[in-house]
Enzyme design. Structure first.
Site, PDB file in Angstrom:
ATOM      1  N   LYS A 115       0.845  -1.191   0.000  1.00 57.70           N
ATOM      2  CA  LYS A 115       0.000   0.000   0.000  1.00 57.70           C
ATOM      3  C   LYS A 115       0.886   1.248   0.000  1.00 57.70           C
ATOM      4  CE  LYS A 115      -3.955   1.762   2.719  1.00 57.70           C
ATOM      5  NZ  LYS A 115      -4.779   1.475   3.921  1.00 57.70           N
ATOM      6  N   SER A 162      -9.546   1.402   3.301  1.00 54.33           N
ATOM      7  CA  SER A 162      -8.765   2.195   2.370  1.00 54.33           C
ATOM      8  C   SER A 162      -7.712   1.409   1.595  1.00 54.33           C
ATOM      9  CB  SER A 162      -8.071   3.329   3.139  1.00 54.33           C
ATOM     10  OG  SER A 162      -7.174   2.784   4.085  1.00 54.33           O
ATOM     11  N   SER A 198      -9.523  -0.998   7.488  1.00 55.51           N
ATOM     12  CA  SER A 198      -9.029  -0.711   6.138  1.00 55.51           C
ATOM     13  C   SER A 198      -8.429  -1.892   5.389  1.00 55.51           C
ATOM     14  CB  SER A 198      -8.002   0.415   6.178  1.00 55.51           C
ATOM     15  OG  SER A 198      -8.666   1.655   6.216  1.00 55.51           O
TER      16      SER A 198
END
Lengths: 493, 513
Positions: A79, A160, A184
């Protein structure tokens, strides 16, 4: 070779070890795949230089029959809120659009040390503030499930860590690192049909993870299988002197027995009634029931339990989140790094302009509210009160462990929403809804894993969550693997 | 910088006293409280591995954490905790077994993270007290003892430095993250001299336990003073804060000036406003700092990246440092030294205070005394008077001189054994300060400076002087006894100052009468 990419780490590792395939070819296929699937917008940066040189080194090790670990030569993604030396780390924000860190996050460092190869950095909501991967300066990440070629409509990937989820479910890599502050990692895992682990707070180092809420952030793991998740966890977990909140207790690598050796006889499984929210969709509820019944059939003791303060978790989280965000974001002033506005009339003007240009409205709102809560006159009323509520939520879990060993809940209240429906609600409202089942685990610091169960009527993944007490990863992952073996979820191909 | 301990030339005494007596209005009472920021004397910073070296080139002691690179985390430096605990113990504080860190938010270019990590809610130590002597030679007739309470001792980060040019500002982050101890004293002091004496005492303590270099010129010790005045029996007045005073004399001067200023304002019917002022050392006044924006709200928040700091108090091992072990590391503290100097060595209070206030001088004193039998009082006198006067003339301090301390002992020993006289002693002192290689004895031998004390030899010299100075002798014999000194002078000149003048006086008197 593409088939290998859709298999699991153990299979790939065996093929690499037996020299049926080469690390370099495997990674090359990953890049081709990632490029072909650009329409989903999973990646912000593809790291061809770094990845290729890692794969070349890996190849050499295999030629000498000396792989570093079972992850040697395995393509992974990270990420884009984890710092990677010499590789742009943007947090999907204008503020860090051109930020190139001079160091590696511990998680990436350890993956590198175990021989894994980096495919790229994945998309997220700006600074991980969101639950849909829709608030990114690079645009939303689209869900691979239910995607119709040529249609304007698409389902969100969840967030996310949506980019990481799509990178894995699309088969561009075996596993990806996400981050999990309120869900997330588990939320996109649930929407994209993946295994998503939020480890115990402190088990995996946060060094190099650009913080959202320091006291709740954990690096998360997204994979297609539980075994793959364990392989990655084994590589990244354990004490790190660079993170003072990381647990000093030595980490024992997890070894899960094969499915046919797993059982749930006598396992006390709690079903918390508070997770039966009014917004819970029937299909999710039915899935929940179904798995509870299956477990009972295999000898588990299913018990209804209560976590009384669950409903307060979201509002409490919202306050703590915004306070820490206000504080953590204070460093983005355009002086040492990040976006610097072209306003030099005064230091204050420079700060103000850089910050209003560099942050989106969601971030700016959270900063404003957070600073309001932290004002001396409000501290007791909001921040301290939230800390007390957090303690109550954590106590709820402590009490429930006296009755049961694990908790079985939904991960999300529904399947992945359509993008156009999702954006009808504000970021704040969406987070409150999306994080409902996932967020309490972050409050208490306990481990939780999301497991895909089956597809809904309209072909979208339905998932459940297993939570356990601190450091119970071996148990919750074993249960996850048991469920995985029973439901035999068919991954996207 | 002239230290208080240095002898102030006598003719200055009066003027200082005069200022003092006008400043002290009978009806006004002044209250002074100090806050001291002391940089902890460590190799590396409070939360990062960067060096703390003062002389490093600009922005070279900056780790990723120090410039608050996203994703970096603080890691507490254990030696800073030790230094903090040691300091707190030396100041008789209660150590908190568990203390915590907080973020104090404010935007400033040299504060890269937008907050300072400090200890606001639960500091390292609380409730200390320190007794100390107040004595400025020439200011106070006799020393007196007073006590100040310590509210708290906390660990925190220093900020970087901003440098302002005409059209641009530059930031140096070498100082960012240097460990500080903030020492908060209760307002128990009454004037600038007490404040200065406290800082001197604190300096000696910190230097002895080696937790702060106390180099005020490098900003290693910085003082903020809170000053207010009130009338007897009434509540304390509004206080002003003087920020960042950079020298001991500055503390005395700034506080004194501020008390006088407040009295003047009050007596002309004005009111004191709660404000921050700066000490202008050159013009010796305090000035209100640029209109302070409305009261800052620092939005304190617990630092989430640092677990609570555990210090083992008592027979436990939990925690990163152990109080009992550190207690044993505390050397003799200044007050104990003063008592020892008085009780065991027979020095006066004044001598003891002056020596203890000047670590280098005290070191010379103690080393010079080792393994020899000379009068400590004579040695102290020699160092405090002759040596310090000479240093004053050279505009130096004892710590600037690297002559072997033994040499001072040699000189005093020679003096005490009548091998040399006072003049020669001073001469030798001047020599050894300049040339640190030759011992006093070597200089004596080389320059033939040994005192002439052989009576026969002296007799001969005296006779010769009488013979050569008929006129003076005549005057003396005619009853003008004053000229005796002149005759003595001739003897001294003839022997180049080497004669034992005590003996000569007796001989001359015998010969002339």
């Amino acid at each position: 070779m593409e088939k290998v990419l859709h298999s699991n780490i153990r299979t790939a590792a065996r093929l690499l070890l037996e020299k049926h395939i080469k690390s370099t070819d495997l990674l090359k296929t990953s890049f081709i795949k990632a490029k072909n699937l650009k329409k989903y917008n999973a990646f912000i940066t593809l790291t061809e230089n770094e990845g290729t040189s890692q794969a070349e080194n890996s190849l050499q090790r295999f030629q000498l029959d000396k792989p570093k670990s079972e992850l040697d030569g395995i393509p992974i993604a990270i990420k884009d809120n984890f710092c990677t030396n010499n590789i742009k780390t943007t947090c999907a924000s204008k503020m860090l659009e051109n930020f190139v860190p001079a160091y590696n996050a511990t998680v990436y460092e350890r993956l590198q040390d175990s021989g894994a190869c980096l495919v790229g950095k994945t998309n997220l909501d700006q600074f991980a503030m969101g639950a849909g991967t829709v608030d990114s300066i690079y645009g939303p990440t689209k869900n691979i499930w239910g995607y119709k070629e040529g249609s304007e409509e698409f389902y969100i990937s969840g967030g996310s860590s949506g980019g990481s989820a799509i990178a894995v479910s699309s088969g561009a890599c075996f596993g990806a690192i996400g981050s999990d502050t309120g869900g997330s990692t588990r939320n996109p895992a649930s929407y994209c049909g993946l295994v998503g682990l939020k480890p115990t707070y402190g088990l995996v180092s946060r060094h190099g993870l650009i913080p959202l809420v320091n006291s709740m952030d954990v690096p998360g793991i997204l994979t297609r299988t539980v075994d793959d998740c364990v392989s990655i966890l084994n590589a990244v977990a354990g004490f790190d002197e660079k993170d003072s909140t990381s647990l000093t207790k030595p980490y024992n690598k997890i070894r899960l027995p094969p499915f046919n050796k797993l059982g749930v006889q006598g396992l006390r499984v709690g079903i918390p009634i508070e997770y039966h929210s009014e917004f819970l969709r029937d299909e999710v509820y039915d899935t929940w029931n179904e798995i509870a019944n299956i477990l009972e059939k295999y000898g588990a003791k299913i018990k209804q339990v209560s976590l009384r303060h669950t409903e307060f978790s979201i509002v409490c989280y919202s306050i703590l989140n915004q306070c820490e965000v206000a504080s953590n974001m204070a460093r983005y002033d355009g002086i040492e790094f990040g976006l610097r506005a072209d306003n030099h009339s005064s230091t204050e003007k420079l700060f103000a302009t850089s910050r209003s240009l560099g942050f989106n409205e969601v971030v700016r709102n959270r900063i404003l509210t957070g600073n309001y809560f932290l004002l001396t006159r409000n501290y007791e009323k909001y921040f301290n009160q939230a800390l007390k509520v957090r303690r109550l939520i954590s106590n709820d879990f402590d009490n429930v462990w006296e009755d049961v060993q694990v908790l079985l809940t939904p991960t999300t209240l529904s399947t992945a929403p359509l993008y156009k429906e999702f954006i009808q609600k504000t970021n704040r409202d969406q987070c409150a809804l999306q994080d409902y089942c996932t967020q309490p685990a972050n409050m208490a610091g306990i481990p939780a894993v999301s497991i895909p169960i089956k597809l809904s009527k309209n072909g979208l993944p339905l998932s459940l969550q297993v939570m356990g007490k601190n450091l119970s990863e071996p148990m919750i992952l074993a249960l996850a693997k048991f469920i995985e073996g029973i439901v035999e979820f068919k991954h996207f191909t | 910088m002239i230290q208080l301990t240095n002898m102030i030339p006598f003719n200055n005494f009066k003027s200082i006293k005069r200022c003092y007596s006008t400043a002290k209005s009978k009806k006004w009472k002044s209250v002074v409280g100090l806050e001291v920021h002391a940089q902890i004397f460590t190799e590396s910073k409070l939360f990062s591995g960067s060096s703390t070296k003062f002389t490093s080139p600009v922005n070279s002691n900056v780790s990723l954490f120090d410039c608050s690179t996203p994703g970096t985390l603080p890691v507490l430096n254990k030696s800073c905790v030790e230094a903090g605990v040691l300091t707190a113990l030396a100041l008789n504080c209660n150590i908190n077994p568990v203390s915590t860190f907080d973020r104090k938010h404010y935007f400033y270019a040299d504060m890269p993270s937008g907050y300072q990590i400090t200890q606001q809610r639960s500091p390292l130590a609380l409730n200390g007290k320190l007794a100390f002597q107040v004595y400025t030679p020439g200011y106070h007739k006799t020393p007196y003892k007073t006590e100040v309470k310590i509210k708290q001792v906390q660990l925190e980060q220093d900020s970087g430095k901003s440098l302002h040019d005409d059209d641009r500002s530059l930031v140096d982050l070498n100082r960012a993250g240097i460990p500080l101890m903030e020492l908060v004293f209760e307002p128990d002091l009454k004037d600038g001299e007490e404040a200065a004496a406290l800082i001197k005492e604190l300096t000696s303590i910190l230097q002895r336990i080696n937790t702060c270099s106390c180099k005020m010129e490098e900003g290693a010790l910085r003082v903020d003073a809170n000053v207010s005045i009130h009338q007897e029996g009434e509540p304390y007045g509004t206080r002003t804060e003087i920020k960042n005073i950079g020298s001991v004399r500055g503390v005395a001067g700034a506080v004194k000036y501020e008390i006088e200023r407040q009295i003047k304002v009050k007596e002309s019917g004005g009111t004191i406003t709660n404000e921050t002022r700066a000490w202008d050392a050159a013009s010796k006044i305090t000035v209100a700092m640029r209109d302070k924006e409305e009261l800052q709200d620092y939005r304190y928040m617990p630092e989430p990246n640092l677990p609570p700091l555990h210090v083992a108090v008592g027979p436990f091992t939990r925690g990163c440092v152990n109080v009992e072990e550190l207690k044993n590391k505390i050397p003799e503290l200044p007050e104990e030294t003063r008592v020892r100097l008085k009780n065991e060595m027979g020095l006066s209070s004044e001598q003891a205070i002056v020596l203890v206030n000047d670590t280098a001088l005290l070191n010379i004193f103690e080393t010079a005394l080792e393994k020899r039998k000379i009068s400590p009082k004579l040695l102290a006198n020699f160092l405090i008077n002759e040596f310090n006067t000479m240093l004053n003339k050279l505009d130096k301090e004892a710590k600037d001189i690297d002559t072997s301390p033994k040499f001072y002992g040699d000189i005093v020993e020679l003096l005490e054994n009548n091998k040399i006289n006072r003049n020669t002693a001073k001469y030798l002192l001047g020599k050894i300060i300049e040339n640190t290689k030759e011992t006093p004895l070597e200089i004596l031998q080389k320059e033939d400076l040994l005192q002439i004390s052989n009576e026969e030899e002296l007799k001969e010299i005296c006779a010769k002087v009488i013979e050569e100075n008929e006129k003076l002798v005549k005057q003396y014999k005619a009853g003008k006894t004053k000229v005796f000194k002149a005759i003595m002078g001739c003897v001294s000149a003839k022997t180049k100052g080497k004669a034992d003048m005590g003996k000569c006086e007796k001989l001359l008197k015998d010969m002339l009468n």
